[in-house]
Design an enzyme around this catalytic site. Structure first.
Site, PDB file in Angstrom:
ATOM      1  CG  ASP A  46      -1.968   7.938  58.433  1.00  0.00           C
ATOM      2  OD1 ASP A  46      -1.217   7.923  57.647  1.00  0.00           O
ATOM      3  OD2 ASP A  46      -3.185   7.043  58.499  1.00  0.00           O
ATOM      4  CE1 TYR A  51      -6.437   4.751  53.482  1.00  0.00           C
ATOM      5  CE2 TYR A  51      -6.389   6.286  55.451  1.00  0.00           C
ATOM      6  CZ  TYR A  51      -5.934   5.682  54.773  1.00  0.00           C
ATOM      7  OH  TYR A  51      -4.655   4.665  54.800  1.00  0.00           O
ATOM      8  CE  LYS A  80      -0.675   7.486  55.108  1.00  0.00           C
ATOM      9  NZ  LYS A  80      -2.362   6.887  55.554  1.00  0.00           N
ATOM     10  CG  HIS A 113      -1.270   5.608  50.325  1.00  0.00           C
ATOM     11  ND1 HIS A 113      -2.776   6.810  50.281  1.00  0.00           N
ATOM     12  CD2 HIS A 113      -1.114   4.739  51.083  1.00  0.00           C
ATOM     13  CE1 HIS A 113      -3.479   5.687  51.112  1.00  0.00           C
ATOM     14  NE2 HIS A 113      -2.715   4.486  51.568  1.00  0.00           N
TER      15      HIS A 113
END
Ligand SMILES: NC(=O)c1ccc[n+]([C@@H]2O[C@H](COP(=O)([O-])OP(=O)(O)OC[C@H]3O[C@@H](n4cnc5c(N)ncnc54)[C@H](OP(=O)(O)O)[C@@H]3O)[C@@H](O)[C@H]2O)c1
Length: 336
Positions: A46, A51, A80, A113
């Site tokens: 994931d 990030y 995402k 997201h």
């Protein structure tokens, strides 16, 4: 190569139930974490643009290809679309940028997201466009609707994205995009753990054939609250399961097993190799152990947005929690 337990998406593809999360995995540790996860047997990763670690994730994946003989088609990879990339003309560029960061040709799953659009001037590298006239708050784009973004997701080339889905969508958000386009998301990735089992949304998703992926299964460390695995009820369930099976079952394994009941996937994050391995072990829970975990639901709480809301966070009402009901908060533009 085994995928372990899987669920079938509405596209016909299989998603492994136990995945590996990468949020808050820092530079210098995330590449190793991904490699160790693949070595331990995880086949579902994931990831997300926000990030800000996808280049190193890509290095970890390539190392696994070289050293472990794993092939691209052996792994289910999710990433995402970030909030500043919702404008329909930015969606294909955002995907290409993510593929480029990862060094991959395609994603198995690409998610919207959040049901939140930030106002962008077209610079997909500015992840938090802020408004100096408004206390430097993140600028919400009230003109870009969920339906606009979902239509752009639908148009993405199938050779680059095998399935599309959403994350942090409520029933109302899901209804809007399905009604407008007839295209049902393959997945809704949501905060879900013993304090937030969310049966209404789970039932709705089941009715529509939307797979649920649970995030923050342990409660993350964002707001400094203790992890769910420290609760005496979870420890007691682990002790019972250990006695019953004659093997050591840990609190983390109890929570992960509970999360998968109903065929949901779960994506624990760890950058510690023994914990990565611990989190991959699959156990079956007995009804009394499940009941102990279920007993936490009465203390309903969220660990993610809007928990820990600060004036500089996004002023948008997503879940209709008390803090989000402030009139200053924007409404989600559904587009219907
Ligand atoms: N779609 C979204 O909006 C969204 C939001 C949040 C998260 N996610 C995804 O879901 C993933 C998981 O959620 P999360 O990162 O919020 O939190 P989480 O997986 O619930 O918890 C992570 C925390 O638990 C610790 N931990 C992990 N395994 C452990 C174990 N066996 N024993 C003790 N401590 C353990 C980790 O520390 P160590 O690393 O030191 O082990 C880390 O501090 C994310 O990484 C991300 O991929 C998605």
């Amino acid at each position: 190569m085994s995928l372990g337990k899987t669920a079938k998406l509405n596209t016909g593809a299989e998603i492994p139930l136990r995945g590996y999360g990468t949020w808050q995995a820092k530079p210098g540790e995330v590449g190793e974490g991904v490699f160790q996860a693949l070595k331990a047997g995880y086949r579902h990763l994931d990831l997300a643009r926000i990030y800000q670690n996808q280049r190193e994730v890509g290095q970890g994946i390539r190392r696994a290809f070289q050293e472990l003989g794993i092939k691209r088609e052996d792994i289910f990879i999710t990433s995402k679309l970030w909030n500043s990339e919702h404008r329909p003309d930015l969606v294909p560029r955002a995907l290409d940028n993510t593929l480029n960061e990862l060094g991959l040709e395609y994603l198995d799953l690409y998610l919207v997201h959040w049901p939140v659009a930030f106002k962008s001037n077209g610079d997909i590298f500015n992840l938090f466009p802020r408004s100096p006239e408004n206390n430097n708050q993140v600028d919400i784009d009230d003109d870009v609707s969920l339906v606009d973004t979902w239509k752009a997701m639908i148009q993405l080339p199938k050779e680059k994205v095998r399935a599309i889905g959403v994350s942090n969508f409520t029933e109302e958000h899901l209804e809007a995009i399905i009604k407008a386009t007839g295209v049902v998301p393959a997945v809704n990735q949501i905060e879900r753990h013993p304090y937030l089992p969310n049966p209404p949304l789970i039932n709705y998703a089941k009715e529509k054939g939307i797979h649920i992926t649970a995030y923050s299964a342990f409660g993350n460390n964002l707001v400094g609250a203790p992890l769910i695995i420290t609760r005496p009820e979870i420890k007691e369930a682990a002790e019972k399961a250990s006695k019953r099976t004659g093997k050591t079952v840990t609190p983390a394994q109890v929570v992960l097993a509970w999360s998968e009941i109903g065929g949901h996937s779960v994506i624990p994050k760890s950058v510690n190799t023994p914990r990565i391995q611990e989190n991959f072990v699959d156990v079956e829970l007995a009804p009394d152990e499940i009941a102990l975990v279920d007993s936490l639901a009465k203390e309903e709480k969220r660990y993610n947005i809007p928990a820990g809301y600060k004036p500089t966070s996004w002023p948008i009402n997503i879940f209709n929690t008390p803090v989000e009901q402030d009139p200053k908060f924007h409404k989600v533009n559904l587009g219907i």
